[in-house]
Each structure stands twice: as C-alpha cells, then as structure tokens.
Design a protein around this motif. Structure first.
Motif, short mmCIF file in Angstrom:
data_model
loop_
_atom_site.label_atom_id
_atom_site.label_comp_id
_atom_site.label_asym_id
_atom_site.label_seq_id
_atom_site.Cartn_x
_atom_site.Cartn_y
_atom_site.Cartn_z
N PHE A 110 -11.68 12.40 -6.44
CA PHE A 110 -11.40 10.98 -6.69
C PHE A 110 -10.92 10.82 -8.14
N LYS A 111 -9.85 10.07 -8.32
CA LYS A 111 -9.33 9.84 -9.65
C LYS A 111 -10.20 8.84 -10.40
N PRO A 112 -10.04 8.74 -11.72
CA PRO A 112 -10.70 7.65 -12.46
C PRO A 112 -10.21 6.30 -11.93
N VAL A 113 -11.10 5.33 -11.89
CA VAL A 113 -10.73 3.98 -11.43
C VAL A 113 -9.59 3.46 -12.30
N ALA A 114 -8.56 2.88 -11.66
CA ALA A 114 -7.36 2.46 -12.39
C ALA A 114 -7.62 1.25 -13.29
N THR A 115 -8.50 0.34 -12.87
CA THR A 115 -8.80 -0.83 -13.69
C THR A 115 -9.85 -0.47 -14.73
N ILE A 116 -9.49 -0.60 -15.98
CA ILE A 116 -10.42 -0.33 -17.07
C ILE A 116 -10.50 -1.57 -17.96
N MET A 117 -11.59 -1.70 -18.69
CA MET A 117 -11.79 -2.87 -19.54
C MET A 117 -11.15 -2.68 -20.91
N GLN A 118 -9.89 -2.30 -20.87
CA GLN A 118 -9.09 -2.11 -22.08
C GLN A 118 -7.69 -2.67 -21.82
N ASP A 119 -7.03 -3.10 -22.87
CA ASP A 119 -5.65 -3.56 -22.72
C ASP A 119 -4.74 -2.36 -22.51
N ARG A 133 -0.46 -3.75 -12.74
CA ARG A 133 -1.52 -2.95 -13.35
C ARG A 133 -1.18 -1.46 -13.25
N PRO A 134 -1.33 -0.70 -14.33
CA PRO A 134 -1.03 0.73 -14.30
C PRO A 134 -1.86 1.46 -13.22
N SER A 135 -1.17 2.31 -12.46
CA SER A 135 -1.78 3.18 -11.43
C SER A 135 -2.38 2.42 -10.25
N GLY A 142 10.55 -7.16 -15.35
CA GLY A 142 10.86 -5.95 -16.09
C GLY A 142 10.55 -6.03 -17.57
N ASN A 143 9.95 -7.14 -18.00
CA ASN A 143 9.61 -7.31 -19.41
C ASN A 143 8.32 -6.58 -19.75
N ILE A 144 8.21 -6.09 -20.97
CA ILE A 144 6.97 -5.45 -21.42
C ILE A 144 5.83 -6.46 -21.38
N ALA A 145 4.71 -6.02 -20.87
CA ALA A 145 3.53 -6.90 -20.77
C ALA A 145 2.29 -6.10 -21.13
N ILE A 146 1.30 -6.78 -21.62
CA ILE A 146 0.00 -6.15 -21.90
C ILE A 146 -0.98 -6.64 -20.84
N VAL A 147 -1.47 -5.72 -20.04
CA VAL A 147 -2.43 -6.05 -18.98
C VAL A 147 -3.84 -5.99 -19.55
N GLN A 148 -4.53 -7.11 -19.46
CA GLN A 148 -5.90 -7.17 -19.97
C GLN A 148 -6.88 -6.70 -18.91
N GLY A 149 -7.89 -5.95 -19.34
CA GLY A 149 -8.92 -5.48 -18.43
C GLY A 149 -9.93 -6.57 -18.14
N LYS A 150 -9.90 -7.10 -16.91
CA LYS A 150 -10.82 -8.15 -16.50
C LYS A 150 -11.35 -7.84 -15.11
N GLY A 151 -12.36 -8.60 -14.70
CA GLY A 151 -12.90 -8.42 -13.36
C GLY A 151 -14.12 -7.52 -13.34
#
Length: 359
Positions: A299-308, A102-104, A316-325
C-alpha cells in the motif's frame, strides 16, 4: 464504470463517500446460508474509521441495513441488498479542491474521463466504498466455513519497519490485540509510534499487508485467464492505494534455481499428497494445490497529507492544494479486513464454480 465482481458469487457496490450511503448487492449466494448479522457487523467495525488516533477521525458507526435476500436468519437465494448510511460527512472540507487536482489522487483522471467529478472526498474513488466489500466479504467468509477455509491477514510492514518472521513463526491470533494489527506486540508498538509520529508531521506512510489462507482444497481456480492467483491479484489491486501484489515466493523467487524453487511432492502417512516446500504459495497452474495460499500486498502512502502541495487547477494554472479533512496517516491497519474480504469473495466464487467443474 466497473463496480461488479464475480461470476457466480457476484457483488455490485454502489454509493459515494459523501452521498446518502454506500452498499452492495450480492447475487449468487446459495439459499440456506446463515446470515450472521453480529459477525458482519464485527467485520465492518474492524474497518470503520475513528478506531484510534492513527486512523481518520471521521465518525461512522457503519451499521448496516438488510433490504432483501434474507429471511429468518438465512439467505433465500435471491439478491441480497445491504445499505450502510453515511452519517458524518463534512463536504465543506473539500470545497477548496472543487477546481483543483490533489496530487496522486483520482481527481484529474476522473475529470478527464467523465467530464465531471464528485470532489467531496473523492466520491466513488474514496476508500469509503470498501465498507460495502467488507459486508459482502463477511457473508463470503460464512459460506467458506462450510469448506473449512480460514482467511487471516495482518500488517507485516510500515515504512521501513518490518516483521522478519514468516507467518508460520507468528501467533496470528495476536493480530487483533493492537491498533496496528501486527501479530508481534513489540513490532506493533514500534509501528504505532512511527505512524503517530508521521501523523504529527502532517505526513503519511505506506506499508504491507500479508494474507494467509488455510484449508482451501485442491482444485479451486481455472487455467488460462481465470487463474486463482490472477483473480486474487485483480481483487487486491482493486483496493484503494494498493501498488503491488505477489504470492508465494514472489519476486524473491528469481534468486533461486529451479532445483531449489520446485516444490517436491510426497505422500504423507494418511495417503494425502503434500509438498515439502511451498514456494508456489498454494497455487500451481492457476489452481489451488491444497497447501496454504499466501500473498503480500503493498500500500502506498496516503495521498492526502496535512501539508500544502503544488498542483494545478482545471484551467491548468498553478495552484497550492491545502491539506484538509480527516484522513489516515497509514491505511494498512484498516486495510486488513478489506484484504480478507476481497480474498473471501474470490474464493467463494471459485468454491461455487468448482462445484460445476465435474460430475
């Protein structure tokens, strides 16, 4: 793994976000301190999830169990163990990131450092761990009451919305009267609406928490490496999502000349030494000077967002992380009691250390 803090008043936290529970062992607390279970529970309630629609909807009562160190409502001087059981884990919400970063987040750095990671809610890196700190901080607050010390944090900024008044111009008793924990009701409502709008967009936003400590006497803190402001900085920067710490005049102090920035001493009508200004933030030479101690935490913005979001997987492959949880769109409202708890733990440690500084 660094899970301990303190030299006399010491804490060690344990547990993961999606494990059986989290907790803390407190060592060095003197015997005979009142163990106020209602107060400790009230502090945990201030931090717990699900408080309003602008916080994560994870449902945790955060009720605690005392396993040792307390008898008939008093501390016994032995290690105090507190357990908070997890009740509303949804580990399946994280199965899609078992091999993705997950980014950040700490996913990539944990994997590289340890060769293994608990992807369920971030495991040990989750802010869920801070509930244990709040429990320990509540006991530290009780100990500090003996010295007449009060700690008050509040939200001063969300995104670009900020309070323009200093803490001395605010009624800090209003902090707990709204969901944002901002002592200005008008600005608090603006902040709430802004966070709620960001939430609906599936995004997140950062903010600033201010903290004021009153009643700390002269002499707490040590020169050189254990400066009071250095320990406060370390404690605050150990909180999840914190990106900055400044005390006293902070970065704005560079705009002043020495003749403007120096805090002139005087003796008041009671014969007590005071300062006419407090650019030092109540700390000089790493030691408290008897004035109010105040600091700000970004405090930074929360890293998990409800966006891809684009990322990579473990190969090392490109992946799209889905925003869940279930996540906070802004952490600062729930961070207020965490900031107070960490400040209390630092001060409780220095309170006890100072008792050994001279005969």
């Amino acid at each position: 793994m660094g899970s301990t803090y303190g030299k006399i008043f010491k804490i060690a936290t344990f547990g993961e976000s999606h494990g059986a529970g989290i907790g803390v062992v407190i060592e060095g607390c003197p015997a005979g301190v009142t163990f106020d279970q209602d107060f400790i529970q009230s502090e945990l309630t201030r931090r717990k999830p699900g408080q309003s629609r602008i916080t994560t909807q994870r449902k945790e009562a955060d009720e605690f169990e005392v396993l040792s160190g307390v008898f008939e409502g008093k501390t016994t001087g032995t290690p105090i163990a507190i357990l908070i059981r997890n009740q509303d884990q949804r580990s399946k919400d994280y199965s899609h990131i078992a091999t993705q970063y997950r980014p950040s987040h700490a996913d990539y750095t944990y994997q590289e450092k340890y060769g293994i990671r608990d992807y369920r809610g971030g495991g040990r890196s989750s802010a869920r761990e801070t509930a244990a700190r709040v429990a320990a901080g509540a006991l530290a607050k009780t100990l500090l009451q003996e010295a007449g010390v009060n700690i008050q944090a509040y939200v001063s900024q969300v995104g670009t919305l900020k309070l323009e008044k200093s803490y001395s111009e605010l009624d800090l008793s209003l902090t707990e009267t709204n969901d944002v924990r901002c002592p200005d009701p008008v600005v608090a409502q603006q902040m709430f609406n802004y966070i709620d709008g960001i939430r609906k967009q599936g995004d997140s936003v950062g903010g600033v928490v201010n903290c004021v400590i009153t009643g700390a006497p002269v002499g707490w803190g040590e020169p050189v490496f254990d400066k009071l402001h250095a320990e406060l900085g370390k404690a605050m920067l150990s909180i999840n999502a914190v990106k900055g710490f400044e005390y006293g005049s902070g970065f704005e102090g560079v705009t002043l000349l020495g003749s403007q920035h120096n805090d002139a001493f005087y003796t008041d009508e009671n014969g007590k030494v005071n300062t006419r200004t407090n650019h030092s933030g109540g700390i000089q030479g790493g030691i408290s000077n008897g004035q109010d101690i105040y600091f700000r935490i970004a405090f930074k913005p929360v890293a998990t967002i409800m966006q891809d979001q684009e990322s990579v997987d473990q190969e090392g492959n490109i992946a799209i992380v889905q925003g869940k949880g279930r996540h906070d769109p802004c952490v600062v409202p729930r961070a207020v009691p965490i900031v107070e708890a960490m400040a209390a733990i630092v001060l409780a440690d220095f309170y006890l250390r100072n008792k050994l500084s001279k005969l």
